[in-house]
Design an enzyme around this catalytic site. Structure first.
Site, PDB file in Angstrom:
ATOM      1  N   SER A 108      37.525  42.410  45.562  1.00 27.93           N
ATOM      2  CA  SER A 108      36.435  42.684  44.626  1.00 27.93           C
ATOM      3  C   SER A 108      36.001  44.143  44.710  1.00 27.93           C
ATOM      4  O   SER A 108      35.960  44.731  45.798  1.00 27.93           O
ATOM      5  CB  SER A 108      35.237  41.785  44.966  1.00 27.93           C
ATOM      6  N   TYR A 130      35.068  46.062  37.389  1.00 25.11           N
ATOM      7  CA  TYR A 130      34.232  45.870  36.198  1.00 25.11           C
ATOM      8  C   TYR A 130      34.020  47.273  35.637  1.00 25.11           C
ATOM      9  O   TYR A 130      33.615  48.160  36.386  1.00 25.11           O
ATOM     10  CB  TYR A 130      32.852  45.323  36.576  1.00 25.11           C
ATOM     11  N   THR A 156      38.102  42.617  35.087  1.00 23.07           N
ATOM     12  CA  THR A 156      37.387  41.374  34.777  1.00 23.07           C
ATOM     13  C   THR A 156      36.662  41.538  33.450  1.00 23.07           C
ATOM     14  O   THR A 156      35.836  42.440  33.286  1.00 23.07           O
ATOM     15  CB  THR A 156      36.402  41.041  35.915  1.00 23.07           C
ATOM     16  N   LYS A 222      41.422  39.678  33.599  1.00 23.58           N
ATOM     17  CA  LYS A 222      40.924  38.423  34.191  1.00 23.58           C
ATOM     18  C   LYS A 222      39.755  37.899  33.365  1.00 23.58           C
ATOM     19  O   LYS A 222      38.833  38.653  33.043  1.00 23.58           O
ATOM     20  CB  LYS A 222      40.478  38.698  35.624  1.00 23.58           C
ATOM     21  N   HIS A 246      35.768  32.393  35.688  1.00 22.84           N
ATOM     22  CA  HIS A 246      34.989  32.996  36.774  1.00 22.84           C
ATOM     23  C   HIS A 246      34.405  31.906  37.677  1.00 22.84           C
ATOM     24  O   HIS A 246      33.292  32.025  38.185  1.00 22.84           O
ATOM     25  CB  HIS A 246      33.876  33.865  36.174  1.00 22.84           C
TER      26      HIS A 246
HETATM   27  C1  LIG Z   1      31.059  33.834  45.600  1.00 20.79           C
HETATM   28  C2  LIG Z   1      31.944  34.320  44.498  1.00 20.79           C
HETATM   29  C3  LIG Z   1      31.994  35.678  44.193  1.00 20.79           C
HETATM   30  C4  LIG Z   1      32.835  36.146  43.175  1.00 20.79           C
HETATM   31  N1  LIG Z   1      32.913  37.488  42.944  1.00 20.79           N
HETATM   32  C5  LIG Z   1      33.777  37.946  42.007  1.00 20.79           C
HETATM   33  C6  LIG Z   1      33.957  39.345  41.811  1.00 20.79           C
HETATM   34  O1  LIG Z   1      33.358  40.171  42.485  1.00 20.79           O
HETATM   35  N2  LIG Z   1      34.818  39.730  40.821  1.00 20.79           N
HETATM   36  C7  LIG Z   1      35.511  38.832  40.049  1.00 20.79           C
HETATM   37  O2  LIG Z   1      36.271  39.225  39.156  1.00 20.79           O
HETATM   38  N3  LIG Z   1      35.394  37.497  40.253  1.00 20.79           N
HETATM   39  C8  LIG Z   1      34.551  37.052  41.204  1.00 20.79           C
HETATM   40  N4  LIG Z   1      34.458  35.698  41.418  1.00 20.79           N
HETATM   41  C9  LIG Z   1      35.292  34.763  40.647  1.00 20.79           C
HETATM   42  C10 LIG Z   1      36.614  34.485  41.370  1.00 20.79           C
HETATM   43  O3  LIG Z   1      37.437  35.625  41.364  1.00 20.79           O
HETATM   44  C11 LIG Z   1      37.399  33.332  40.725  1.00 20.79           C
HETATM   45  O4  LIG Z   1      37.564  33.583  39.355  1.00 20.79           O
HETATM   46  C12 LIG Z   1      36.762  31.960  40.933  1.00 20.79           C
HETATM   47  O5  LIG Z   1      36.116  31.872  42.182  1.00 20.79           O
HETATM   48  C13 LIG Z   1      37.845  30.884  40.852  1.00 20.79           C
HETATM   49  O6  LIG Z   1      37.314  29.615  40.981  1.00 20.79           O
HETATM   50  P1  LIG Z   1      37.296  28.780  42.377  1.00 20.79           P
HETATM   51  O7  LIG Z   1      36.207  29.383  43.190  1.00 20.79           O
HETATM   52  O8  LIG Z   1      37.004  27.404  41.917  1.00 20.79           O
HETATM   53  O9  LIG Z   1      38.648  28.913  43.029  1.00 20.79           O
HETATM   54  C14 LIG Z   1      33.618  35.227  42.427  1.00 20.79           C
HETATM   55  C15 LIG Z   1      33.562  33.875  42.748  1.00 20.79           C
HETATM   56  C16 LIG Z   1      32.762  33.406  43.770  1.00 20.79           C
HETATM   57  C17 LIG Z   1      32.782  31.945  44.105  1.00 20.79           C
END
Ligand SMILES: Cc1cc2nc3c(=O)[nH]c(=O)nc-3n(C[C@H](O)[C@H](O)[C@H](O)COP(=O)(O)O)c2cc1C
Length: 353
Positions: A108, A130, A156, A222, A246
């Site tokens: 991230s 981002y 993203t 994404k 997401h």
């Molecule tokens: C706690 C948390 C923080 C996240 N932070 C980001 C991030 O900084 N950038 C991003 O593109 N996606 C972020 N995501 C989304 C994840 O990359 C991903 O799309 C998502 O967690 C997939 O679903 P899952 O948790 O069911 O595997 C985050 C997800 C979670 C759970």
């Protein structure tokens, strides 16, 4: 179930027992009513498979090629914020575990560990970004990622604003209690106060082209959930389209990624790779993602849960069990390679979604 399968299945509950409540809530929550978050894992489980028989599966090879490099198991770690609030070793623990198993890590842009330290683990990694209103403000962070060996940039697209999440009564919001030093260490000092550092509300296909040209890296987009948008991304030069909502943290009631994936695969029509995430919890989910045309699946929350429970060793154990489950699922489907999976999902299994 074997010990490791049981352990993986219990990760979310174990992590909740160990983490401070604001951090556990931050990981597990979805936007608004949490509808998309709640239905993600169930959506994979609703699909039904049509296994082949009379196939030689003495050797099952689940490897795929992702952006020109082999990946032994089609499973990557999705980018997540606040890993250092989950475990003191944070991103370094995740990176060293993924390096050890030869996996793929997406970091991230909000990471709490310098990209150079992540790169020093030897892990194969991509940087997530981002873009801000003033695009030039993104450049120093991207340059740091390129210097530290990032092999692709993941843009993203689903976050013009951060989707609203509700705090549970009596539980502080994580941002009110977390040490700010645990995140966003790869930005220039004063970034948040700089005019134009707010997230861009005017992203367009030209940003994909610009990002590729500026970084010299392949661009993965994404957060795509529609075939028509996937085509716009590919025409702008995206090397891969990552089907994601997401983890349900942005638009609540966004379609499950299982529903969007076939449409995106059909629209992209082999011109770019297609990835998927959201509720991927077992090797059967990974096999199903391949069957629907994904080159690889990614997981977010399970990695944070494994990190909370056992640090780097936990992430490694999670990945190894997922790899075993994926091979077993392919063997039971009569699929010796990923190419053999593409016709496995029952059409009525899809229609019932
Ligand atoms: C706690 C948390 C923080 C996240 N932070 C980001 C991030 O900084 N950038 C991003 O593109 N996606 C972020 N995501 C989304 C994840 O990359 C991903 O799309 C998502 O967690 C997939 O679903 P899952 O948790 O069911 O595997 C985050 C997800 C979670 C759970």
């Amino acid at each position: 179930m074997g010990d490791d399968a049981l352990w993986v299945a219990s990760l979310a509950e174990r992590a909740r027992g160990l983490l401070p409540e604001p951090v556990a809530d931050y990981i597990d929550q979805g936007a608004r009513d949490g509808i998309s978050t709640a239905e993600a894992a169930a959506a994979w489980r609703r699909l039904r498979l049509r296994p082949h028989v009379l196939r030689d599966t003495r050797v099952v090879d689940p490897s795929v090629t992702v952006l020109g490099r082999a990946l032994d198991v089609p499973l990557g770690v999705a980018p997540t914020t606040l890993q250092r609030a989950v475990h003191p070793d944070g991103e370094c623990a995740v990176a060293s575990a993924v390096a050890e198993v030869g996996g793929l890590l997406v970091v991230s842009s909000n990471a709490g560990t310098p990209f150079a330290d992540i790169g020093a683990t030897g892990v194969r990694w991509w940087v997530q970004s981002y873009l801000p209103a003033d695009r030039a403000l993104a450049l120093p962070l991207l340059a740091r990622a390129v210097d530290a060996g990032a092999e692709a940039v993941v843009l993203t697209l689903d976050t013009p604003v951060v989707g609203t999440k509700y705090a549970r009564p009596g539980v502080p919001v994580v941002w009110d209690v977390v040490d700010p030093a645990l995140l966003r260490v790869n930005f220039d000092a004063g970034y948040a106060e700089a005019p134009g550092s707010e997230k861009a509300l005017d992203l367009g296909p030209g940003d994909i082209t610009w990002l590729g040209r500026t970084t010299g890296l392949p661009v993965v987009v994404k957060g795509v959930l529609r075939g028509d948008d996937a085509v716009r991304c590919v025409e702008a030069g995206a090397a891969a389209v990552w089907v994601s909502n997401h983890g349900g943290r942005q638009l609540d009631r966004a379609v499950a990624t299982t529903g969007a994936l076939p449409e995106v695969v059909a629209a992209v029509d082999g011109r770019a790779e297609v990835y998927v995430d959201g509720g991927v919890r077992t090797g059967l989910d990974v096999a199903t993602a391949l069957a629907l045309g994904a080159s690889t699946a990614f997981a977010g929350r399970p990695v944070l849960h494994a990190l909370a429970v056992s640090g780097a060793g936990g992430v490694r154990r999670w990945w190894q069990e997922m790899a075993l489950q994926t091979v077993e699922a392919l063997r039971l489907c009569g699929a010796a390679t990923v190419a053999d999976t593409r016709d496995l999902v029952a059409p009525d299994g899809l229609a019932s979604l």
